[in-house]
Every structure is written in structure tokens, then in C-alpha cells.
Design an enzyme around this catalytic site. Sequence first.
Site, short mmCIF file in Angstrom:
data_model
loop_
_atom_site.label_atom_id
_atom_site.label_comp_id
_atom_site.label_asym_id
_atom_site.label_seq_id
_atom_site.Cartn_x
_atom_site.Cartn_y
_atom_site.Cartn_z
N HIS A 175 0.85 -1.20 0.00
CA HIS A 175 0.00 0.00 0.00
C HIS A 175 0.88 1.24 0.00
O HIS A 175 1.85 1.31 0.76
CB HIS A 175 -0.90 -0.01 1.25
CG HIS A 175 -2.03 0.96 1.16
ND1 HIS A 175 -1.83 2.33 1.18
CD2 HIS A 175 -3.37 0.78 1.06
CE1 HIS A 175 -3.02 2.94 1.09
NE2 HIS A 175 -3.95 2.02 1.00
N ARG A 197 -6.33 9.86 -0.54
CA ARG A 197 -6.07 10.30 -1.93
C ARG A 197 -7.38 10.37 -2.70
O ARG A 197 -7.58 11.26 -3.51
CB ARG A 197 -5.08 9.34 -2.60
CG ARG A 197 -3.64 9.60 -2.18
CD ARG A 197 -2.71 8.51 -2.67
NE ARG A 197 -2.99 7.26 -2.00
CZ ARG A 197 -3.15 6.08 -2.61
NH1 ARG A 197 -3.06 6.00 -3.92
NH2 ARG A 197 -3.39 5.00 -1.92
#
Length: 669
Positions: free
Chosen positions: A257, A273
Site C-alpha cells: 500500500h 487520496r
Amino acid sequence: MKLIYTDSLVIGAGLAGLRVAIATKEQGLDTLVLSLIPAKRSHSAAAQGGMQASLGNTVKGMGDNEDIHFQDTVKGSDWSCDQDVARMFAHCAPKAIREMTNWGVPWSRVSAGPRDVIMNAKKVTLHEAKEAHGLINARDFGGTEKWRTCYTADGTGHSLLYAVDNQAISMGIPVHERIEALSLIHDGKRCQGVIARCLVTGELRAYVAKSTTIATGGYGKIYEISTNATICEGIGQALALDTGVATLGNMEAVQFHPTAIVPAGILTTEGCRGDGGILRDKDGHRFMPDYEPEKKELASRDVVSRRMTEHMRKGMGNDSPYGPHLWLDITILGREHIETNLREVKEICEYFLGIDPCKEWIPVRPTQHYSMGGVRTNATGESPQLKGLFSVGEAACWDMHGFNRLGGNSVAETVVGGMIIGQYVADFCQQNSLEIDTALTQQFIDKLQNEIDNLVDGNGTENPFQLKKEMQRVMMDYVGIFRNGPELEKAIKELKALLVRTKNLGLKCKKRHSNPELVEALRVTRMLRVALTVACGAAARTESRGAHSREDYPQRNDKDWLNRTLATWPDAESLEPVLHYENLDVMKMELPPGYRGYGNDNTIAHPDTEKRNQEISKVIAELGGNPDRETLQQALMPYTLPSHLQPSNERLSDTLAVTPSQPVGNKPL
Ligand SMILES: Cc1cc2nc3c(=O)[nH]c(=O)nc-3n(C[C@H](O)[C@H](O)[C@H](O)COP(=O)(O)OP(=O)(O)OC[C@H]3O[C@@H](n4cnc5c(N)ncnc54)[C@H](O)[C@@H]3O)c2cc1C
């Protein structure tokens, strides 16, 4: 010998295991769940960002459907998933979301009218339809075409697990806590249950069942730094591997990740994000558009993690006592948004970093996160080799993720997979009788007892905590984001040497009950075998696909590697697994291999790809050139589901005159 009988035995009380247990209990079957810890503490509770399902309620999700979700999933997988499984999944995800609503999940909801969001670092006002008011909301997540990740702020896993566990409690499903399954009872053809050890008393028990379902989560903790909970050690995968017949699929497919905090490795959700957060380098420069002009920070995880690593290798990381890192900037989202939608992220930053993410950037680095590999099953969730053995959730390789799973597709897999596979498990229990072989069961108990006696009474000198630490470092250093032949060979050599040393494990604490050192010693041997399947699979796969990136073989090679790695461990004394391969048939694919839409397009094509594309054009022409999507889908790749899950999903767009070609809202300020 203590024997406990049930119809449906489930190993693991996370979202996947509990959902299967509910499905079998609903059919009136005696059902029992084992767990290392209380169910509500399972790792599923840590999921922050959300669950994908093509509801299409919001303006940015309008026009979404099963087809688009399916396509995103297949592209995300880098064309290595089972497409019929991806179809089963995409079709049932909206049903699972609605079921979860009935069970009490407080999904974040749509508010009609204008709302400000951050897109591409700019404030944009979206206008939600009044008909959507109060329906389930979705956020941008997982590099998908449409916004379809449903969420409860950033505590999605928590609210889902509480709802599912409460449902299981209300149905009277027993969860035997602090019990560790350590081997499967089987005769090479049929699984009859497990031998488990009580972590408190040290007692060994045989759980005998018609069906046994492994739902033990991922194997992240074979790596040194991981976003996974400490219990995600891969013992479920070891259970299958140690049978010598059941296979593990694509163990080398490990996801990193992009945004775990440095140094602790705790995740900050991709929702950061998705909601508009951006990545910056040591100079404060937003670098992702330089590498990925189309998707930027929202390319798939394998791509963003690689780009970050590349950028740090160019010296653009910020130096810290824990090595270089980059910055995640969510200050641009504003305090109100963060305190409403990203409140767990804020707390993580305050507690573990001592910073306020509304004002300061978060230090982040790519970190081990998700296990795409696992116990290989067919589409019904059953092991092709061991009758009566099922697997579901992150523990399994059902295989809807291939070599990269999309953000939000994993929590969805647990409940969707649990719903579908749970029905097949129930069918199996109804059609098969309990098989009890007491001599065989005793044999497995004796074997485990012998292993424990040797550890407790023997005088070995190796420290299990030390061996585990060394294994985790090897995996981190040589089997990480970028891989190459020489380093992988080094990893295999060192892991084998560690496996040899497990023969000489010794314990300082000689207690047989409540003994963490004994637990560690039993686990580390199993974890090392699991780690070797990852390293050997990665060394053998001489191509780059999804999260498996070989510096010495940078191309995705559909010609030679459009297949799934299967690992078995037939000889218990051997130091390595046996690898074999299952080919993916391009001629049966609804979506033939192509470009993912992000990352490098440097594929070596499969010889059948062009042929299949032509065949698809022919099918479309035969259906009149413009067939409705369900007819076309069935013509291209028919798939099956339990009958109660087959009906179509209703959507707001069925009645609302808004289509993707008539965008509402989305006016830049
Ligand atoms: C920090 C973090 C955030 C995430 N966020 C998201 C997200 O936003 N969206 C998304 O889709 N996915 C997310 N994921 C992934 C997702 O949360 C997991 O893949 C999923 O929850 C796994 O569920 P599971 O039921 O398969 O296993 P788990 O929830 O891990 O449960 C495993 C169970 O097995 C039991 N167990 C293990 N071994 C044994 C044994 N030997 N004997 C008996 N019991 C055993 C454990 O006690 C536990 O009950 C995230 C993952 C992490 C690490």
C-alpha cells in the site's frame, strides 16, 4: 481425545468467516466458528476506506453498473483474475451492501444539492440529485472508472464487523475464542475437520465437521513492516499447505500500500487520496502527475507504490532516522472534511506521529498490505483437491484479484464471497454426511502432541522470536516491491536455512498453557513454509504483472505467464514447495487481455488475444450490433450463482433521467 462435532466448521471470525457461518446457520445447519481472538477484534475491523459496489447513487457514480465494476476489477488484476469469479462478485456486491444496511451498518449518505470536493488539487462543486438524497454515498477509491466505494466515514470495517458479528450473535452462532487451528484432519481426498489448540489451557481438541472453511485472513506478517494486525501470520494458508495435497494460488502476489505512516507502518486509507489528498516529495513537489498524467495519485496501488519507490530511488525522498519517505498532504481537504470523513486518520497521526494532519504533511512509505494469494479454490469456494475444504476472504485465492486487488474490493469480497460461498457450503453440508475416522483423527492429534512435546521437553537452542525476525527481514529486503533473480535466490537460500534451524527450536518457558513462546514456535515453522511459497513463486515467475515487479523481466508476458502459480508441499521433509501452473484460457475471457489504462504498457501479447477479440466482435454482430448488456454478457461468458442471488440489481438510474452522457454538477469553482 476431546472431539467436537458440527456440520459447518469455520476457521476465522472476521467478516468472511462470520458471513459464511450466518449462511449455513440460516439453512438450519449446526455451525461453529473458531478464532484466535474475540470476533470483533478480527483484522477486518481495521478497514478504513470502504467497500466497492456499483450502486450508482451519486453524481460521480451515475451510470455505474456491474459491467464497469467487473472491468475495473479485471484491469486492476492485470488480467490474472478468474473472470467468472469477478462477474459473480460484481453482480452480488450491491446486494451485499443492501444486506449490510439491513443489519445496521450506518453508511455515509448522499445529501441533495451542492457539495464541495477536492479533485486534482482543486476545489470542485458537485450537485447531487434530489432523488439521491438519503441514499448510500460513495467516494473515489481504487482507481475505478466511477466513484463506487461506499463507506462509513473512515471506519467502514469496524461498522461492518460489528453489524455482522451482532447478526451472528443474534442467531446463536458459537465462536470458540482463543482457539488456534494447527492442522487439518484429512485422508488426502476428504477434509474432516481440524486439530486445534486452546491458547489458554493448551488443550488439544479435534473439531470434526461436514465442511471446513478456512477464513483466516492474510499472511502479511511474514514481512517486517506491514499494515496487517499481528495475528495475520498465514497459519490458515499453512493449514492447507501442510496437507501436501491442497494448493495455494499466486502466493507471490503481495500488495504494497502506498501510504503507511513511517515508521510504524499503520495505514492511512486510500480514501485520503480518493478524497483529494496528494503525494509530495522532499521539495514539496507533487510528483505523481509526472509519472501518471492520467490517473495521478489514483492509479492502482501497485503502480503508485512503484512510482513512489522509483522517486525515492532518485533521491527525492525526505531523509529520516527510519530511512527516506514521501509526504501525504491532506491539509488541502480542510479541517471540517478531515474531522468528518477521515477522523481515524487524524487520530492515527495525532497518537502515533504527534502531528495534526489538518496542518502538517504525513510521512508515508509503501508497505506490505494485502495478500492476493491464498488457498486455491474453484468458483464455489471449494478446494479442488480436498473435498469438504472451503476457503473465503483474504485467506483464499478464489481469485477475483489476480495480481493486484483494487481498494475497496477486499472488504466487499469478504461479505460477497461469504454470501455466495456460504450458500455452496450449506449445499455441501446438506448433500454430504459427516465422515469420522477416529484412528485418522488420533493420528493428527498425536502428530501435533509430538511436535509440542519436542518443543517443551527438548533441549533445542534456537529462539523462535529471533527466527521470525530474520524471516521478516529477508522478505522485506528481497521479496518486496521491486524484485530480481539474484535477490530472490538469496531469499530462498536464507529462508531454507531458517527452516532447517526450526528443527532445533528450544523454549525458555516450559509451560504448556498460556505460553506465547510455545505459540510462536509452533507458528514460525508454518510461517516459514508460507514465506517460501511466496519467494519461490516470485523467483520462478519471470515477468512483471500487477504487484509482482521483476526488474530483470519488466514486461507483462501474456504469452508465457498468463497463468496462476499453484504451490503444494507434498514432502514434509522437503525445504521447498512444488510449483505447478494453471493456465488462464483467453478464449473463455469476457475481457481479453489489454492495457490497464495506467502504468507502463509493455505487454508481450498472448497468441489467442487477437482471435478472441475477433470472436467477440462476431458475437456482437450476431446479436444485432447493439445488444443489451445482459444479453451480451451471457453470450460472452456465462457464469452461475445460487438462484436467490441471480436477480438484477435495481438502481436510481433505472428511473432517473440522468445518464453518464448528461453530467449533472461537477462545475469547477
Ligand atoms: C489497515 C487496513 C485497512 C484496510 N482497509 C480496507 C478498505 O478500506 N477496504 C477494503 O476493501 N479492504 C481493506 N483492507 C483489507 C480488508 O480489511 C481485509 O482483506 C479483510 O477485512 C480480511 O477479512 P477476513 O475475514 O478475510 O479476515 P480477518 O478479518 O483477518 O479475520 C481472520 C480471522 O481468522 C482468525 N484466525 C486466524 N488464524 C487462525 C487460526 N489458525 N485458528 C483460528 N482462527 C484463526 C482470526 O482470529 C480472525 O478472526 C484493509 C486492510 C488493512 C490491513
